[in-house]
Design a protein around this motif. Structure first.
Motif, PDB file in Angstrom:
ATOM      1  N   UNK A  31       0.806  -1.220   0.000  1.00 56.26           N
ATOM      2  CA  UNK A  31       0.000   0.000   0.000  1.00 56.26           C
ATOM      3  C   UNK A  31       0.838   1.269   0.000  1.00 56.26           C
ATOM      4  N   UNK A  32       2.079   1.206   0.473  1.00 61.14           N
ATOM      5  CA  UNK A  32       2.889   2.424   0.458  1.00 61.14           C
ATOM      6  C   UNK A  32       3.426   2.722  -0.937  1.00 61.14           C
ATOM      7  N   UNK A  33       3.248   1.781  -1.871  1.00 64.85           N
ATOM      8  CA  UNK A  33       3.714   1.994  -3.239  1.00 64.85           C
ATOM      9  C   UNK A  33       2.580   2.239  -4.221  1.00 64.85           C
ATOM     10  N   UNK A  34       1.326   2.268  -3.735  1.00 64.14           N
ATOM     11  CA  UNK A  34       0.222   2.347  -4.690  1.00 64.14           C
ATOM     12  C   UNK A  34       0.027   3.754  -5.224  1.00 64.14           C
ATOM     13  N   UNK A  35      -0.899   3.861  -6.129  1.00 70.45           N
ATOM     14  CA  UNK A  35      -1.194   5.083  -6.843  1.00 70.45           C
ATOM     15  C   UNK A  35      -1.466   6.241  -5.884  1.00 70.45           C
ATOM     16  N   UNK A  36      -0.656   7.296  -5.945  1.00 68.77           N
ATOM     17  CA  UNK A  36      -0.856   8.423  -5.017  1.00 68.77           C
ATOM     18  C   UNK A  36      -2.177   9.157  -5.230  1.00 68.77           C
ATOM     19  N   UNK A  37      -2.842   8.927  -6.365  1.00 68.10           N
ATOM     20  CA  UNK A  37      -4.144   9.552  -6.593  1.00 68.10           C
ATOM     21  C   UNK A  37      -5.200   9.034  -5.623  1.00 68.10           C
ATOM     22  N   UNK A  38      -4.909   7.923  -4.946  1.00 67.05           N
ATOM     23  CA  UNK A  38      -5.854   7.390  -3.965  1.00 67.05           C
ATOM     24  C   UNK A  38      -5.834   8.215  -2.681  1.00 67.05           C
ATOM     25  N   UNK A  39      -4.840   9.048  -2.498  1.00 70.57           N
ATOM     26  CA  UNK A  39      -4.725   9.914  -1.320  1.00 70.57           C
ATOM     27  C   UNK A  39      -4.714   9.142  -0.008  1.00 70.57           C
ATOM     28  N   UNK A  40      -4.380   7.883  -0.059  1.00 68.54           N
ATOM     29  CA  UNK A  40      -4.298   7.038   1.115  1.00 68.54           C
ATOM     30  C   UNK A  40      -5.592   6.975   1.895  1.00 68.54           C
ATOM     31  N   UNK A  41      -6.689   7.171   1.188  1.00 73.12           N
ATOM     32  CA  UNK A  41      -8.007   7.011   1.773  1.00 73.12           C
ATOM     33  C   UNK A  41      -8.504   5.608   1.481  1.00 73.12           C
ATOM     34  N   UNK A  42      -9.408   5.140   2.321  1.00 74.94           N
ATOM     35  CA  UNK A  42      -9.992   3.827   2.093  1.00 74.94           C
ATOM     36  C   UNK A  42     -10.690   3.799   0.746  1.00 74.94           C
ATOM     37  N   UNK A  43     -10.543   2.685   0.058  1.00 72.82           N
ATOM     38  CA  UNK A  43     -11.141   2.501  -1.257  1.00 72.82           C
ATOM     39  C   UNK A  43     -12.356   1.585  -1.136  1.00 72.82           C
ATOM     40  N   UNK A  44     -13.093   1.429  -2.222  1.00 75.14           N
ATOM     41  CA  UNK A  44     -14.341   0.664  -2.177  1.00 75.14           C
ATOM     42  C   UNK A  44     -14.109  -0.756  -1.662  1.00 75.14           C
ATOM     43  N   UNK A  45     -13.000  -1.403  -2.037  1.00 81.82           N
ATOM     44  CA  UNK A  45     -12.735  -2.754  -1.550  1.00 81.82           C
ATOM     45  C   UNK A  45     -12.563  -2.758  -0.033  1.00 81.82           C
ATOM     46  N   UNK A  46     -11.784  -1.801   0.496  1.00 85.22           N
ATOM     47  CA  UNK A  46     -11.572  -1.712   1.944  1.00 85.22           C
ATOM     48  C   UNK A  46     -12.906  -1.528   2.669  1.00 85.22           C
ATOM     49  N   UNK A  47     -13.724  -0.645   2.150  1.00 86.22           N
ATOM     50  CA  UNK A  47     -15.005  -0.312   2.787  1.00 86.22           C
ATOM     51  C   UNK A  47     -15.961  -1.496   2.747  1.00 86.22           C
ATOM     52  N   UNK A  48     -16.110  -2.133   1.589  1.00 86.37           N
ATOM     53  CA  UNK A  48     -17.051  -3.252   1.492  1.00 86.37           C
ATOM     54  C   UNK A  48     -16.576  -4.444   2.320  1.00 86.37           C
ATOM     55  N   UNK A  49     -15.275  -4.679   2.392  1.00 85.95           N
ATOM     56  CA  UNK A  49     -14.765  -5.785   3.199  1.00 85.95           C
ATOM     57  C   UNK A  49     -14.973  -5.510   4.685  1.00 85.95           C
ATOM     58  N   UNK A  50     -14.740  -4.284   5.106  1.00 85.34           N
ATOM     59  CA  UNK A  50     -15.003  -3.879   6.491  1.00 85.34           C
ATOM     60  C   UNK A  50     -16.477  -4.132   6.838  1.00 85.34           C
ATOM     61  N   UNK A  51     -17.392  -3.661   5.976  1.00 85.41           N
ATOM     62  CA  UNK A  51     -18.817  -3.828   6.247  1.00 85.41           C
ATOM     63  C   UNK A  51     -19.242  -5.290   6.208  1.00 85.41           C
ATOM     64  N   UNK A  52     -18.588  -6.104   5.379  1.00 85.89           N
ATOM     65  CA  UNK A  52     -18.885  -7.539   5.371  1.00 85.89           C
ATOM     66  C   UNK A  52     -18.545  -8.175   6.724  1.00 85.89           C
ATOM     67  N   UNK A  53     -17.499  -7.669   7.343  1.00 83.22           N
ATOM     68  CA  UNK A  53     -17.069  -8.227   8.630  1.00 83.22           C
ATOM     69  C   UNK A  53     -17.853  -7.638   9.791  1.00 83.22           C
ATOM     70  N   UNK A  54     -18.069  -6.325   9.804  1.00 84.89           N
ATOM     71  CA  UNK A  54     -18.594  -5.647  10.992  1.00 84.89           C
ATOM     72  C   UNK A  54     -20.004  -5.086  10.818  1.00 84.89           C
ATOM     73  N   UNK A  55     -20.559  -5.096   9.641  1.00 81.23           N
ATOM     74  CA  UNK A  55     -21.886  -4.511   9.428  1.00 81.23           C
ATOM     75  C   UNK A  55     -21.786  -3.027   9.224  1.00 81.23           C
ATOM     76  N   UNK A  56     -22.912  -2.340   9.431  1.00 78.14           N
ATOM     77  CA  UNK A  56     -22.971  -0.892   9.204  1.00 78.14           C
ATOM     78  C   UNK A  56     -23.304  -0.173  10.470  1.00 78.14           C
TER      79      UNK A  56
END
Length: 182
Positions: free
Chosen positions: A157-182
């Motif tokens: 993750x420290x080498x990824x596209x800087x355009x992501x601004x190191x913010x959570x992306x859709x995969x991170x968010x959906x995986x989090x919600x799959x584990x913990x709900x909303x």
């Protein structure tokens, strides 16, 4: 050290945590192709009672604040600093581990878990890369494994596209919600 020992005695399932800690430690040596993707398969996470309480022993406080804000924006897990009325679930600290190839790591151990930031690399990295490393390691503490290249949980993750601004992306968010709900 005394707080860590008392926290270890307080954990009801310490044997499971130690076993999952050994699994997490073994994952440090896995190649990216062999790494699991998605929700952590083991019980290894630092979430306790709907919250993740951390002790701040790091000099990367901007990155720590960035990571906490990113994960707290998702709910329902509350990531917060330790206070006089709580025990920490994870200690966030720094170490100069040299050029061993590890920028930072999460270790699931008995007592308070550990997020360790390797100053050997991070001191020369941009703030953006430091944010990515801290946010990534908190993702592990929340119970997420490595994800695809377009995610904070990308193993590199420290080498990824800087355009992501190191913010959570859709995969991170959906995986989090799959584990913990909303």
């Amino acid at each position: 050290m005394e707080q860590r020992e008392s926290a270890f005695r307080r954990r009801p399932a310490w044997t499971m945590l130690m076993a999952s800690g050994m699994l997490a430690a073994s994952a440090l040596f896995a190649t990216p192709a062999a790494a699991d993707v998605g929700i952590a398969g083991s019980a290894c996470n630092a979430v306790d009672g709907g919250e993740l309480v951390y002790d701040d022993f790091t000099k990367y406080n901007d990155s720590l604040n960035h990571a906490v804000n990113q994960w707290n924006a998702l709910n329902p897990i509350n990531v917060r600093a330790d206070d006089a009325w709580s025990y920490s679930d994870v200690d966030v600290s720094d170490s100069n581990d040299g050029g061993n190839g590890t920028v930072a790591y999460y270790s699931c151990v008995g007592g308070a878990d550990d997020i360790v930031m390797n100053t050997h690399y991070l001191d020369s990295y941009s703030t953006s890369r430091d944010h990515a490393a801290m946010t990534h390691e908190f993702g592990h503490a929340i119970g997420l494994d490595h994800g695809p290249e377009v995610a904070v949980m990308d193993p590199y993750s420290t080498d990824y596209n800087p355009n992501m601004n190191n913010n959570l992306q859709s995969w991170d968010i959906s995986t989090y919600h799959s584990k913990w709900g909303y």
